[in-house]
Scaffold this motif. Structure first.
Motif, mmCIF file in Angstrom:
data_model
loop_
_atom_site.group_PDB
_atom_site.id
_atom_site.type_symbol
_atom_site.label_atom_id
_atom_site.label_comp_id
_atom_site.label_asym_id
_atom_site.label_seq_id
_atom_site.Cartn_x
_atom_site.Cartn_y
_atom_site.Cartn_z
ATOM 1 N N TYR A 16 0.812 -1.220 0.000
ATOM 2 C CA TYR A 16 0.000 0.000 0.000
ATOM 3 C C TYR A 16 0.849 1.274 0.000
ATOM 4 C CZ TYR A 16 -3.845 3.159 1.033
ATOM 5 O OH TYR A 16 -4.774 4.164 0.959
ATOM 6 N N GLY A 17 1.943 1.266 0.747
ATOM 7 C CA GLY A 17 2.818 2.431 0.792
ATOM 8 C C GLY A 17 3.461 2.708 -0.562
ATOM 9 N N ASP A 18 3.849 1.643 -1.273
ATOM 10 C CA ASP A 18 4.434 1.794 -2.607
ATOM 11 C C ASP A 18 3.395 2.363 -3.579
ATOM 12 O OD1 ASP A 18 6.644 0.589 -1.489
ATOM 13 O OD2 ASP A 18 6.218 -1.388 -2.338
ATOM 14 N N TYR A 19 2.191 1.854 -3.474
ATOM 15 C CA TYR A 19 1.086 2.316 -4.324
ATOM 16 C C TYR A 19 0.809 3.807 -4.101
ATOM 17 C CZ TYR A 19 -3.911 3.156 -5.185
ATOM 18 O OH TYR A 19 -5.116 3.707 -5.548
ATOM 19 N N LEU A 20 0.751 4.215 -2.833
ATOM 20 C CA LEU A 20 0.505 5.629 -2.521
ATOM 21 C C LEU A 20 1.643 6.522 -3.017
ATOM 22 C CD1 LEU A 20 -1.060 5.840 1.059
ATOM 23 C CD2 LEU A 20 -2.135 6.409 -1.120
ATOM 24 N N GLN A 21 2.868 6.030 -2.930
ATOM 25 C CA GLN A 21 4.016 6.805 -3.394
ATOM 26 C C GLN A 21 3.889 7.108 -4.883
ATOM 27 O OE1 GLN A 21 7.795 4.833 -2.957
ATOM 28 N NE2 GLN A 21 8.973 6.639 -3.530
ATOM 29 N N LEU A 22 3.577 6.088 -5.682
ATOM 30 C CA LEU A 22 3.420 6.308 -7.115
ATOM 31 C C LEU A 22 2.266 7.258 -7.401
ATOM 32 C CD1 LEU A 22 4.133 5.570 -10.085
ATOM 33 C CD2 LEU A 22 2.435 3.741 -9.894
ATOM 34 N N CYS A 23 1.143 7.068 -6.701
ATOM 35 C CA CYS A 23 -0.040 7.905 -6.932
ATOM 36 C C CYS A 23 0.219 9.359 -6.528
ATOM 37 C CB CYS A 23 -1.240 7.350 -6.177
ATOM 38 S SG CYS A 23 -1.766 5.731 -6.777
ATOM 39 N N THR A 24 1.069 9.573 -5.526
ATOM 40 C CA THR A 24 1.427 10.936 -5.132
ATOM 41 C C THR A 24 2.204 11.630 -6.246
ATOM 42 O OG1 THR A 24 1.513 10.256 -2.807
ATOM 43 C CG2 THR A 24 2.606 12.322 -3.375
ATOM 44 N N TYR A 25 3.010 10.849 -6.988
ATOM 45 C CA TYR A 25 3.748 11.421 -8.113
ATOM 46 C C TYR A 25 2.809 11.922 -9.211
ATOM 47 C CZ TYR A 25 8.090 9.589 -6.137
ATOM 48 O OH TYR A 25 9.156 9.333 -5.321
ATOM 49 N N PHE A 26 1.606 11.360 -9.305
ATOM 50 C CA PHE A 26 0.635 11.867 -10.279
ATOM 51 C C PHE A 26 0.354 13.350 -10.023
ATOM 52 C CE2 PHE A 26 -1.373 7.370 -10.624
ATOM 53 C CZ PHE A 26 -0.458 7.009 -11.607
ATOM 54 N N LEU A 27 0.135 13.692 -8.753
ATOM 55 C CA LEU A 27 -0.144 15.088 -8.389
ATOM 56 C C LEU A 27 1.100 15.957 -8.594
ATOM 57 C CD1 LEU A 27 -2.148 14.659 -5.046
ATOM 58 C CD2 LEU A 27 -3.063 14.974 -7.342
ATOM 59 N N LEU A 28 2.239 15.439 -8.175
ATOM 60 C CA LEU A 28 3.493 16.191 -8.275
ATOM 61 C C LEU A 28 3.818 16.539 -9.727
ATOM 62 C CD1 LEU A 28 6.106 17.232 -6.851
ATOM 63 C CD2 LEU A 28 7.056 14.944 -7.180
ATOM 64 N N LEU A 29 3.731 15.544 -10.613
ATOM 65 C CA LEU A 29 4.086 15.765 -12.018
ATOM 66 C C LEU A 29 3.086 16.662 -12.724
ATOM 67 C CD1 LEU A 29 5.407 12.288 -13.211
ATOM 68 C CD2 LEU A 29 6.562 14.113 -11.981
ATOM 69 N N GLU A 30 1.827 16.540 -12.343
ATOM 70 C CA GLU A 30 0.802 17.402 -12.940
ATOM 71 C C GLU A 30 1.107 18.870 -12.677
ATOM 72 O OE1 GLU A 30 -4.007 18.293 -12.570
ATOM 73 O OE2 GLU A 30 -3.159 16.472 -11.682
ATOM 74 N N ASP A 31 1.580 19.174 -11.478
ATOM 75 C CA ASP A 31 1.879 20.557 -11.117
ATOM 76 C C ASP A 31 3.207 21.023 -11.712
ATOM 77 O OD1 ASP A 31 1.062 22.916 -9.823
ATOM 78 O OD2 ASP A 31 2.336 22.509 -8.109
ATOM 79 N N VAL A 32 4.215 20.149 -11.708
ATOM 80 C CA VAL A 32 5.546 20.530 -12.192
ATOM 81 C C VAL A 32 5.583 20.670 -13.715
ATOM 82 C CG1 VAL A 32 7.953 19.766 -12.406
ATOM 83 C CG2 VAL A 32 6.762 19.533 -10.219
ATOM 84 N N TYR A 33 4.982 19.701 -14.424
ATOM 85 C CA TYR A 33 5.059 19.688 -15.885
ATOM 86 C C TYR A 33 3.808 20.245 -16.569
ATOM 87 C CZ TYR A 33 9.204 16.754 -15.390
ATOM 88 O OH TYR A 33 10.453 16.268 -15.071
ATOM 89 N N GLY A 34 2.755 20.479 -15.798
ATOM 90 C CA GLY A 34 1.517 20.980 -16.388
ATOM 91 C C GLY A 34 0.792 19.936 -17.213
ATOM 92 N N ILE A 35 1.108 18.664 -16.987
ATOM 93 C CA ILE A 35 0.482 17.555 -17.725
ATOM 94 C C ILE A 35 0.006 16.519 -16.717
ATOM 95 C CG2 ILE A 35 0.847 15.736 -19.439
ATOM 96 C CD1 ILE A 35 3.287 17.408 -20.416
ATOM 97 N N ARG A 36 -1.242 16.141 -16.809
ATOM 98 C CA ARG A 36 -1.770 15.140 -15.888
ATOM 99 C C ARG A 36 -1.470 13.732 -16.410
ATOM 100 N NH1 ARG A 36 -7.967 14.789 -13.528
ATOM 101 N NH2 ARG A 36 -7.610 13.030 -12.140
ATOM 102 N N PRO A 37 -0.620 12.950 -15.712
ATOM 103 C CA PRO A 37 -0.330 11.587 -16.173
ATOM 104 C C PRO A 37 -1.603 10.731 -16.182
ATOM 105 C CG PRO A 37 1.227 12.272 -14.470
ATOM 106 C CD PRO A 37 0.116 13.286 -14.480
#
Length: 202
Positions: free
Chosen positions: A110-131
């Motif tokens: 579960y912790g690994d899953y949440l880590q990857l899913c958190t990157y969805f939010l991070l990348l959306e804000d940094v790159y302006g693209i929603r994975p």
């Protein structure tokens, strides 16, 4: 006697029933976790080019590699193992690698899953693209994780709870098999899951 009369109907029934049961099992599994798919691990990303890696490398192309990514919107910092961009489009895919194996488990830790899913939010804000999705790779299997509205809400709720705990102190633990099964505190300093099974309040 016609061709259809010579066919043994009973022999046809068993394979048809088995096929129907297999399809039903696959559908039920997809309905329970429509955002997750477990697959055999592969180490290539056909049709994608490497955009970012958490380790700096030589060469001009790798100039931004290893940089800590920061989202001001969500106050998140992180370094995904890899970010790939689909050739000919703006579509990006975070990939997180784990050194362990997952074996016969149907779901990732579960912790690994949440880590990857958190990157969805991070990348959306940094790159302006929603994975649209990401990959969580173990030694033996990998998980294709879709960036759905439900996943997004799960991450945001978890972040809110964690920040609340930092602000107000630890909250009463709520036992959950999915969240607690690999936690080092389970059964040692924390008995939330055990108490839940026994019908006691944590």
């Amino acid at each position: 006697m016609t061709f259809f009369e010579t066919i043994d109907i009973q022999k046809l029934h068993l394979p048809a029933i088995l096929l129907a049961l297999l399809i039903l099992c696959m559908l039920l599994r997809c309905m329970r976790h429509p955002h997750l798919q477990k697959k055999r691990v592969r180490h290539t990303m056909f049709g994608y080019t490497l955009l970012y890696a958490d380790q700096k490398g030589a060469g001009r192309r790798q100039e931004g590699f290893g940089k800590l990514l920061y989202s001001e919107t969500y106050d998140l910092r992180g370094k995904p193992d890899y970010i790939f961009r689909k050739i000919g489009s703006k579509h990006i895919v975070p990939v997180e690698l784990k050194s362990g194996s997952i074996g016969s488990e149907a779901l990732p830790h579960y912790g690994d899953y949440l880590q990857l899913c958190t990157y969805f939010l991070l990348l959306e804000d940094v790159y302006g693209i929603r994975p649209k999705h990401g990959w969580l790779k173990y030694k033996d299997y990998m998980f294709f994780v879709r960036n759905t509205r439900k996943v997004r809400q799960e991450v945001l709720c978890t972040m809110r709870d964690m920040r609340s705990m930092l602000h107000h102190g630890a909250q009463p633990p709520i036992g959950s098999f999915v969240k607690c099964r690999y936690c080092i505190c389970n059964g040692t300093v924390c008995h939330a899951l055990e108490n839940q099974r026994n019908g006691e309040k944590a």
